[in-house]
Design an enzyme around this catalytic site. Structure first.
Site, PDB file in Angstrom:
ATOM      1  N   SER A 125       0.832  -1.204   0.000  1.00  0.00           N
ATOM      2  CA  SER A 125       0.000   0.000   0.000  1.00  0.00           C
ATOM      3  C   SER A 125       0.866   1.253   0.000  1.00  0.00           C
ATOM      4  CB  SER A 125      -0.859  -0.018   1.260  1.00  0.00           C
ATOM      5  OG  SER A 125      -1.455   1.235   1.462  1.00  0.00           O
ATOM      6  N   TYR A 150      -2.193  -1.600  10.897  1.00  0.00           N
ATOM      7  CA  TYR A 150      -2.396  -2.092   9.529  1.00  0.00           C
ATOM      8  C   TYR A 150      -1.229  -1.692   8.632  1.00  0.00           C
ATOM      9  CZ  TYR A 150      -3.920  -2.085   4.679  1.00  0.00           C
ATOM     10  OH  TYR A 150      -3.961  -2.258   3.324  1.00  0.00           O
ATOM     11  N   LYS A 154       2.008  -3.904   6.508  1.00  0.00           N
ATOM     12  CA  LYS A 154       2.464  -3.820   5.107  1.00  0.00           C
ATOM     13  C   LYS A 154       3.970  -3.562   5.061  1.00  0.00           C
ATOM     14  CE  LYS A 154      -1.502  -4.625   3.304  1.00  0.00           C
ATOM     15  NZ  LYS A 154      -1.756  -5.987   2.802  1.00  0.00           N
ATOM     16  N   ASN A 200     -14.224   4.095   3.926  1.00  0.00           N
ATOM     17  CA  ASN A 200     -13.607   4.701   2.736  1.00  0.00           C
ATOM     18  C   ASN A 200     -14.573   5.625   2.014  1.00  0.00           C
ATOM     19  OD1 ASN A 200     -12.166   1.599   2.627  1.00  0.00           O
ATOM     20  ND2 ASN A 200     -10.893   3.413   2.728  1.00  0.00           N
ATOM     21  N   ASP A 298      -5.001  11.159   8.816  1.00  0.00           N
ATOM     22  CA  ASP A 298      -5.020  11.316   7.356  1.00  0.00           C
ATOM     23  C   ASP A 298      -3.768  12.037   6.868  1.00  0.00           C
ATOM     24  OD1 ASP A 298      -7.250  10.059   6.334  1.00  0.00           O
ATOM     25  OD2 ASP A 298      -8.569  11.798   6.562  1.00  0.00           O
TER      26      ASP A 298
HETATM   27  N1  LIG Z   1      -8.775  -1.761  -0.743  1.00  0.00           N
HETATM   28  C1  LIG Z   1      -7.780  -0.922  -0.482  1.00  0.00           C
HETATM   29  O1  LIG Z   1      -7.972   0.290  -0.367  1.00  0.00           O
HETATM   30  C2  LIG Z   1      -6.360  -1.423  -0.371  1.00  0.00           C
HETATM   31  C3  LIG Z   1      -5.290  -0.514  -0.494  1.00  0.00           C
HETATM   32  C4  LIG Z   1      -3.988  -0.988  -0.368  1.00  0.00           C
HETATM   33  C5  LIG Z   1      -3.753  -2.333  -0.130  1.00  0.00           C
HETATM   34  N2  LIG Z   1      -4.804  -3.196  -0.021  1.00  0.00           N
HETATM   35  C6  LIG Z   1      -4.541  -4.613   0.247  1.00  0.00           C
HETATM   36  O2  LIG Z   1      -5.042  -5.397  -0.828  1.00  0.00           O
HETATM   37  C7  LIG Z   1      -5.474  -6.665  -0.349  1.00  0.00           C
HETATM   38  C8  LIG Z   1      -6.901  -6.910  -0.804  1.00  0.00           C
HETATM   39  O3  LIG Z   1      -7.724  -5.852  -0.355  1.00  0.00           O
HETATM   40  P1  LIG Z   1      -9.293  -5.833  -0.632  1.00  0.00           P
HETATM   41  O4  LIG Z   1      -9.694  -4.411  -0.655  1.00  0.00           O
HETATM   42  O5  LIG Z   1      -9.622  -6.712  -1.771  1.00  0.00           O
HETATM   43  O6  LIG Z   1      -9.807  -6.474   0.728  1.00  0.00           O
HETATM   44  P2  LIG Z   1     -11.016  -7.498   0.996  1.00  0.00           P
HETATM   45  O7  LIG Z   1     -11.229  -7.535   2.465  1.00  0.00           O
HETATM   46  O8  LIG Z   1     -12.165  -7.184   0.122  1.00  0.00           O
HETATM   47  O9  LIG Z   1     -10.383  -8.880   0.511  1.00  0.00           O
HETATM   48  C9  LIG Z   1      -9.524  -9.648   1.311  1.00  0.00           C
HETATM   49  C10 LIG Z   1     -10.028 -11.088   1.269  1.00  0.00           C
HETATM   50  O10 LIG Z   1      -9.158 -11.903   2.043  1.00  0.00           O
HETATM   51  C11 LIG Z   1      -9.944 -12.798   2.826  1.00  0.00           C
HETATM   52  N3  LIG Z   1      -9.131 -13.149   3.989  1.00  0.00           N
HETATM   53  C12 LIG Z   1      -8.748 -12.342   5.011  1.00  0.00           C
HETATM   54  N4  LIG Z   1      -8.017 -13.046   5.906  1.00  0.00           N
HETATM   55  C13 LIG Z   1      -7.939 -14.313   5.438  1.00  0.00           C
HETATM   56  C14 LIG Z   1      -7.324 -15.505   5.907  1.00  0.00           C
HETATM   57  N5  LIG Z   1      -6.674 -15.541   7.084  1.00  0.00           N
HETATM   58  N6  LIG Z   1      -7.429 -16.623   5.174  1.00  0.00           N
HETATM   59  C15 LIG Z   1      -8.090 -16.607   3.989  1.00  0.00           C
HETATM   60  N7  LIG Z   1      -8.710 -15.522   3.509  1.00  0.00           N
HETATM   61  C16 LIG Z   1      -8.623 -14.387   4.218  1.00  0.00           C
HETATM   62  C17 LIG Z   1     -11.230 -12.050   3.139  1.00  0.00           C
HETATM   63  O11 LIG Z   1     -12.322 -12.900   3.412  1.00  0.00           O
HETATM   64  C18 LIG Z   1     -11.437 -11.248   1.856  1.00  0.00           C
HETATM   65  O12 LIG Z   1     -12.240 -11.956   0.929  1.00  0.00           O
HETATM   66  C19 LIG Z   1      -5.296  -6.620   1.171  1.00  0.00           C
HETATM   67  O13 LIG Z   1      -4.060  -7.218   1.478  1.00  0.00           O
HETATM   68  C20 LIG Z   1      -5.259  -5.140   1.478  1.00  0.00           C
HETATM   69  O14 LIG Z   1      -4.553  -4.868   2.649  1.00  0.00           O
HETATM   70  C21 LIG Z   1      -6.095  -2.777  -0.156  1.00  0.00           C
HETATM   71  O1  LIG Z   2     -16.373   9.693   4.809  1.00  0.00           O
HETATM   72  C1  LIG Z   2     -15.269  10.029   4.350  1.00  0.00           C
HETATM   73  C2  LIG Z   2     -14.245   9.095   4.050  1.00  0.00           C
HETATM   74  C3  LIG Z   2     -13.039   9.565   3.583  1.00  0.00           C
HETATM   75  N1  LIG Z   2     -12.846  10.910   3.390  1.00  0.00           N
HETATM   76  C4  LIG Z   2     -11.555  11.386   2.851  1.00  0.00           C
HETATM   77  O2  LIG Z   2     -11.359  10.759   1.615  1.00  0.00           O
HETATM   78  C5  LIG Z   2      -9.969  10.519   1.392  1.00  0.00           C
HETATM   79  C6  LIG Z   2      -9.784   9.045   1.091  1.00  0.00           C
HETATM   80  O3  LIG Z   2     -10.090   8.315   2.274  1.00  0.00           O
HETATM   81  P1  LIG Z   2     -10.235   6.728   2.283  1.00  0.00           P
HETATM   82  O4  LIG Z   2     -11.139   6.306   1.188  1.00  0.00           O
HETATM   83  O5  LIG Z   2     -10.581   6.328   3.677  1.00  0.00           O
HETATM   84  O6  LIG Z   2      -8.786   6.255   1.880  1.00  0.00           O
HETATM   85  P2  LIG Z   2      -7.377   6.453   2.600  1.00  0.00           P
HETATM   86  O7  LIG Z   2      -7.527   7.035   3.944  1.00  0.00           O
HETATM   87  O8  LIG Z   2      -6.499   7.175   1.636  1.00  0.00           O
HETATM   88  O9  LIG Z   2      -6.911   4.950   2.810  1.00  0.00           O
HETATM   89  C7  LIG Z   2      -7.098   3.927   1.798  1.00  0.00           C
HETATM   90  O10 LIG Z   2      -6.034   3.913   0.929  1.00  0.00           O
HETATM   91  C8  LIG Z   2      -4.778   3.547   1.518  1.00  0.00           C
HETATM   92  C9  LIG Z   2      -3.750   3.587   0.420  1.00  0.00           C
HETATM   93  O11 LIG Z   2      -4.009   2.603  -0.513  1.00  0.00           O
HETATM   94  C10 LIG Z   2      -4.871   2.161   2.132  1.00  0.00           C
HETATM   95  O12 LIG Z   2      -3.663   1.852   2.763  1.00  0.00           O
HETATM   96  C11 LIG Z   2      -5.995   2.131   3.134  1.00  0.00           C
HETATM   97  O13 LIG Z   2      -6.127   0.797   3.597  1.00  0.00           O
HETATM   98  C12 LIG Z   2      -7.267   2.562   2.476  1.00  0.00           C
HETATM   99  O14 LIG Z   2      -8.327   2.608   3.423  1.00  0.00           O
HETATM  100  C13 LIG Z   2      -9.261  10.972   2.659  1.00  0.00           C
HETATM  101  O15 LIG Z   2      -8.774  12.262   2.447  1.00  0.00           O
HETATM  102  C14 LIG Z   2     -10.359  11.032   3.721  1.00  0.00           C
HETATM  103  O16 LIG Z   2     -10.153  12.027   4.679  1.00  0.00           O
HETATM  104  C15 LIG Z   2     -13.829  11.834   3.660  1.00  0.00           C
HETATM  105  O17 LIG Z   2     -13.647  13.027   3.485  1.00  0.00           O
HETATM  106  N2  LIG Z   2     -15.018  11.362   4.150  1.00  0.00           N
END
Ligand SMILES: NC(=O)c1ccc[n+]([C@@H]2O[C@H](COP(=O)([O-])OP(=O)(O)OC[C@H]3O[C@@H](n4cnc5c(N)ncnc54)[C@H](O)[C@@H]3O)[C@@H](O)[C@H]2O)c1
Ligand SMILES: O=c1ccn([C@@H]2O[C@H](COP(=O)(O)OP(=O)(O)O[C@H]3O[C@H](CO)[C@@H](O)[C@H](O)[C@H]3O)[C@@H](O)[C@H]2O)c(=O)[nH]1
Length: 340
Positions: A125, A150, A154, A200, A298
């Site tokens: 991330s 969290y 990473k 989010n 943030d």
């Molecule tokens: N969505 C974001 O904003 C974001 C940003 C940066 C990094 N990531 C990373 O990307 C990856 C995927 O994110 P996502 O948004 O698809 O999340 P998500 O929660 O939708 O998907 C993760 C999946 O992993 C499964 N899981 C969790 N723990 C498990 C375990 N112990 N065994 C088997 N399955 C398990 C959950 O059931 C889920 O289906 C994560 O590692 C997350 O940290 C996500």
């Molecule tokens: O109700 C809301 C929710 C979010 N925000 C703003 O929207 C932006 C984006 O927020 P969010 O969608 O929560 O994303 P991030 O805080 O940037 O974090 C996301 O993106 C990161 C980078 O990928 C990941 O590490 C995190 O897991 C993931 O939650 C930020 O400025 C927040 O302050 C608002 O103003 N109102």
């Protein structure tokens, strides 16, 4: 056909990646424990793909179960490791839950397949950069002290992977540092499924627009940015999914050895207020929103330099913020009409 283990393959990013893997000629094998996903996503994937992908319900924290998995599905050429917990706020309240799941699952998986010449993609991330000193942020920018357990998982996971490669392990590893994935597949059959109140921005907007939430609060308009709201690099989840295919192809090249890391974003920053406007403009749907106080933790602004991923992975994001908003809205309407 090359078989790829997709852990967390029923989750948001994992499910979209399964679709792109099949389109690129790979055979995905989905592993998920359903802790943050719904089994009906498997049926939705079946509709999109025209066949049911292989699925195993396994908790990757269960060491014995992961060893069995590696024995019964030994012929994989790659692993894409999405499975992890991802809610920043929850990780502050329950750090051990996060350290346990995110580390046990990674280590069990690496141990179980250790010794095989595998290509391993890790979901990292942009959170590892904190507030970068220079924008757009490049991969060689310093990793900042993590803002949450969290984020720490990473950072440490990236170190674990690098240490493992430095010790001479047979794996090839690529860490992809995602920026802010949003949007949904154009079929509106898969998308993001937040459990409880979304943390989010985009799911909060779509749930407000559909009437599930009263109002969106924009967290702060007094930042040092052109319109005062925070800036992020939003990326369409389908573009992000395609980056995993590009990473596998890169690792399949003989010349690539060891470990590498890439920014996966669009290279463009968009403010919270611009996202709000883009949603209302592209969908024609107005929703209630107001400016509120800043949210703790943030970062003010971050967007990625994507020169390295463009040149080395030969990958580039193609979909714009309007397409992200329109697809997120189609998905929200689809699950409102037919809950999973
Ligand atoms: N969505 C974001 O904003 C974001 C940003 C940066 C990094 N990531 C990373 O990307 C990856 C995927 O994110 P996502 O948004 O698809 O999340 P998500 O929660 O939708 O998907 C993760 C999946 O992993 C499964 N899981 C969790 N723990 C498990 C375990 N112990 N065994 C088997 N399955 C398990 C959950 O059931 C889920 O289906 C994560 O590692 C997350 O940290 C996500
Ligand atoms: O109700 C809301 C929710 C979010 N925000 C703003 O929207 C932006 C984006 O927020 P969010 O969608 O929560 O994303 P991030 O805080 O940037 O974090 C996301 O993106 C990161 C980078 O990928 C990941 O590490 C995190 O897991 C993931 O939650 C930020 O400025 C927040 O302050 C608002 O103003 N109102």
């Amino acid at each position: 056909m090359k078989k790829i283990l997709v852990t967390g393959g029923l989750g948001f990013i994992g499910s979209h990646t399964v679709v792109e893997l099949v389109q690129a000629g790979y055979e995905p094998v989905i592993i998920d424990d359903l802790s943050n996903s719904h089994i009906s996503i498997l049926d939705q994937l079946t509709t999109i793909l025209g066949f049911k992908p292989q699925f195993h319900q396994v908790d990757l924290c269960d060491e014995a179960a992961v060893k069995n998995l590696a024995t019964s599905i030994a012929d994989v050429t790659g692993i894409i490791h999405f499975a992890a917990f991802k809610a920043v706020g929850e990780s502050v309240a329950h750090p051990l839950k996060y350290y346990r799941n995110n580390f046990y699952s990674l280590i069990n998986l690496l141990n179980a397949y250790y010794g095989k010449p595998l290509n391993f993609v890790f979901s990292s991330s942009c959170t590892v950069y904190g507030q970068p000193d220079n924008l757009p942020v490049t991969e060689d920018a310093p990793v900042k002290a993590a803002q949450s357990p969290y984020g720490n998982t990473k950072q440490i996971a990236e170190e674990i992977l690098q240490d493992m490669i430095a010790s001479g392990a047979n794996y090839k590893v690529v860490s992809l540092r995602y920026f802010n994935p949003v949007g949904a597949h154009k079929s509106a059959l898969i998308g993001e499924l937040p459990i409880g109140v979304p943390q989010n921005l985009v799911p909060f907007i779509t749930q407000t627009a559909i009437g599930k939430r009263e109002k969106v609060t924009v967290f702060g308009n007094d930042y040092n940015t052109p319109d005062g709201s925070c800036i992020r690099d939003y990326i369409h989840v389908v573009d992000l999914a395609k980056a995993h295919v590009a990473a596998l192809k890169y690792m399949e090249e003989e010349s690539f050895k060891g470990y590498d890391v890439f920014n996966i974003g669009t290279g463009k920053g968009t403010s919270v207020l611009e996202v709000v406007n883009a949603f209302e403009r592209t969908t024609g749907v107005k929703f209630a929103w107001s400016i509120g106080p800043r949210r703790d933790g943030d970062v003010e602004q971050v967007w990625g330099d994507v020169t390295k991923s463009t040149e080395v992975l030969k990958w580039k994001a193609e979909l714009d913020v309007d397409t992200m908003m329109a697809s997120a809205w189609e998905w929200e309407k689809a699950i409102a009409n037919k809950p999973l």
